[in-house]
Design a protein around this motif. Structure first.
Motif, PDB file in Angstrom:
ATOM      1  N   ARG A  60     -28.861   2.696  22.632  1.00  0.00           N
ATOM      2  CA  ARG A  60     -27.669   1.847  22.771  1.00  0.00           C
ATOM      3  C   ARG A  60     -26.443   2.682  23.102  1.00  0.00           C
ATOM      4  NH1 ARG A  60     -27.426  -2.698  18.229  1.00  0.00           N
ATOM      5  NH2 ARG A  60     -25.885  -3.504  19.674  1.00  0.00           N
ATOM      6  N   ILE A  61     -26.357   3.863  22.500  1.00  0.00           N
ATOM      7  CA  ILE A  61     -25.226   4.741  22.787  1.00  0.00           C
ATOM      8  C   ILE A  61     -25.331   5.253  24.210  1.00  0.00           C
ATOM      9  CG2 ILE A  61     -23.944   6.781  22.068  1.00  0.00           C
ATOM     10  CD1 ILE A  61     -24.078   4.470  19.977  1.00  0.00           C
ATOM     11  N   ARG A  62     -26.548   5.600  24.655  1.00  0.00           N
ATOM     12  CA  ARG A  62     -26.727   6.051  26.044  1.00  0.00           C
ATOM     13  C   ARG A  62     -26.306   4.968  27.033  1.00  0.00           C
ATOM     14  NH1 ARG A  62     -32.298   7.494  24.466  1.00  0.00           N
ATOM     15  NH2 ARG A  62     -31.971   9.341  23.203  1.00  0.00           N
ATOM     16  N   THR A  63     -26.614   3.713  26.715  1.00  0.00           N
ATOM     17  CA  THR A  63     -26.193   2.617  27.580  1.00  0.00           C
ATOM     18  C   THR A  63     -24.674   2.539  27.639  1.00  0.00           C
ATOM     19  OG1 THR A  63     -28.206   1.373  27.123  1.00  0.00           O
ATOM     20  CG2 THR A  63     -26.312   0.112  27.927  1.00  0.00           C
ATOM     21  N   ALA A  64     -24.012   2.689  26.504  1.00  0.00           N
ATOM     22  CA  ALA A  64     -22.546   2.664  26.469  1.00  0.00           C
ATOM     23  C   ALA A  64     -21.984   3.826  27.288  1.00  0.00           C
ATOM     24  CB  ALA A  64     -22.043   2.736  25.028  1.00  0.00           C
ATOM     25  N   VAL A  65     -22.570   5.021  27.145  1.00  0.00           N
ATOM     26  CA  VAL A  65     -22.113   6.184  27.909  1.00  0.00           C
ATOM     27  C   VAL A  65     -22.279   5.928  29.404  1.00  0.00           C
ATOM     28  CG1 VAL A  65     -22.574   8.622  28.416  1.00  0.00           C
ATOM     29  CG2 VAL A  65     -22.494   7.834  26.045  1.00  0.00           C
ATOM     30  N   SER A  66     -23.420   5.359  29.802  1.00  0.00           N
ATOM     31  CA  SER A  66     -23.655   5.040  31.217  1.00  0.00           C
ATOM     32  C   SER A  66     -22.606   4.078  31.749  1.00  0.00           C
ATOM     33  CB  SER A  66     -25.051   4.429  31.406  1.00  0.00           C
ATOM     34  OG  SER A  66     -26.040   5.374  31.147  1.00  0.00           O
ATOM     35  N   ARG A  67     -22.281   3.063  30.962  1.00  0.00           N
ATOM     36  CA  ARG A  67     -21.280   2.080  31.387  1.00  0.00           C
ATOM     37  C   ARG A  67     -19.893   2.707  31.504  1.00  0.00           C
ATOM     38  NH1 ARG A  67     -23.270  -3.036  27.741  1.00  0.00           N
ATOM     39  NH2 ARG A  67     -25.111  -3.497  28.997  1.00  0.00           N
ATOM     40  N   LEU A  68     -19.555   3.563  30.560  1.00  0.00           N
ATOM     41  CA  LEU A  68     -18.255   4.237  30.625  1.00  0.00           C
ATOM     42  C   LEU A  68     -18.168   5.129  31.859  1.00  0.00           C
ATOM     43  CD1 LEU A  68     -17.959   5.118  26.846  1.00  0.00           C
ATOM     44  CD2 LEU A  68     -16.371   3.641  28.117  1.00  0.00           C
ATOM     45  N   ARG A  69     -19.227   5.858  32.141  1.00  0.00           N
ATOM     46  CA  ARG A  69     -19.237   6.718  33.323  1.00  0.00           C
ATOM     47  C   ARG A  69     -19.203   5.894  34.603  1.00  0.00           C
ATOM     48  NH1 ARG A  69     -23.520  11.241  31.039  1.00  0.00           N
ATOM     49  NH2 ARG A  69     -21.956  12.408  29.835  1.00  0.00           N
ATOM     50  N   ALA A  70     -19.923   4.775  34.618  1.00  0.00           N
ATOM     51  CA  ALA A  70     -19.903   3.898  35.794  1.00  0.00           C
ATOM     52  C   ALA A  70     -18.513   3.328  36.039  1.00  0.00           C
ATOM     53  CB  ALA A  70     -20.921   2.771  35.624  1.00  0.00           C
ATOM     54  N   ALA A  71     -17.733   3.190  34.967  1.00  0.00           N
ATOM     55  CA  ALA A  71     -16.362   2.689  35.088  1.00  0.00           C
ATOM     56  C   ALA A  71     -15.391   3.787  35.522  1.00  0.00           C
ATOM     57  CB  ALA A  71     -15.901   2.088  33.760  1.00  0.00           C
ATOM     58  N   GLY A  72     -15.908   5.007  35.703  1.00  0.00           N
ATOM     59  CA  GLY A  72     -15.079   6.091  36.211  1.00  0.00           C
ATOM     60  C   GLY A  72     -14.547   7.056  35.166  1.00  0.00           C
ATOM     61  N   PHE A  73     -14.970   6.900  33.922  1.00  0.00           N
ATOM     62  CA  PHE A  73     -14.498   7.792  32.871  1.00  0.00           C
ATOM     63  C   PHE A  73     -15.344   9.059  32.812  1.00  0.00           C
ATOM     64  CE2 PHE A  73     -12.962   3.685  31.478  1.00  0.00           C
ATOM     65  CZ  PHE A  73     -11.662   3.982  31.131  1.00  0.00           C
ATOM     66  N   ARG A  74     -14.684  10.174  32.566  1.00  0.00           N
ATOM     67  CA  ARG A  74     -15.403  11.419  32.278  1.00  0.00           C
ATOM     68  C   ARG A  74     -15.713  11.394  30.781  1.00  0.00           C
ATOM     69  NH1 ARG A  74     -11.137  12.992  35.385  1.00  0.00           N
ATOM     70  NH2 ARG A  74     -10.022  13.798  33.557  1.00  0.00           N
ATOM     71  N   VAL A  75     -17.003  11.419  30.460  1.00  0.00           N
ATOM     72  CA  VAL A  75     -17.435  11.296  29.072  1.00  0.00           C
ATOM     73  C   VAL A  75     -18.227  12.537  28.678  1.00  0.00           C
ATOM     74  CG1 VAL A  75     -18.743   9.921  27.408  1.00  0.00           C
ATOM     75  CG2 VAL A  75     -17.587   8.791  29.316  1.00  0.00           C
ATOM     76  N   HIS A  76     -17.806  13.176  27.592  1.00  0.00           N
ATOM     77  CA  HIS A  76     -18.578  14.274  27.003  1.00  0.00           C
ATOM     78  C   HIS A  76     -19.227  13.706  25.754  1.00  0.00           C
ATOM     79  CE1 HIS A  76     -19.753  18.281  25.839  1.00  0.00           C
ATOM     80  NE2 HIS A  76     -19.371  17.960  24.614  1.00  0.00           N
TER      81      HIS A  76
END
Length: 85
Positions: free
Chosen positions: A58-74
């Protein structure tokens, strides 16, 4: 040198999975809440994953969505979807 992340996601020993917004984006708060995080009261720019039992998937899905929205996520390796293809 890579650019600084907009959002950092990791595991906190007391709060569970948390996200820290760097404050560089005016829409990060809205996007974090739509991907399953909720702002912690009294903690500026700190969010906790809202699910009672957040699974790494579930967290990986959230990270994928954030990155798809253009955010740089560490994120911690266990939550990085690019490592679990």
């Amino acid at each position: 040198m890579p650019a600084e992340p907009h959002i950092v996601i990791g595991h906190h020993p007391e709060l569970g999975v948390v996200a820290k917004d760097s404050g560089t984006s005016s829409v990060a708060s809205q996007v974090l809440t739509t991907t399953g995080f909720m702002m912690l009261a009294g903690q500026r720019q700190l969010y906790r994953f809202a699910a009672a039992e957040p699974t790494p998937g579930r967290i990986r899905t959230a990270v994928s969505r954030l990155r798809a929205a253009g955010f740089r996520v560490h994120t911690d390796a266990i939550y990085d979807p690019t490592l679990f293809v």
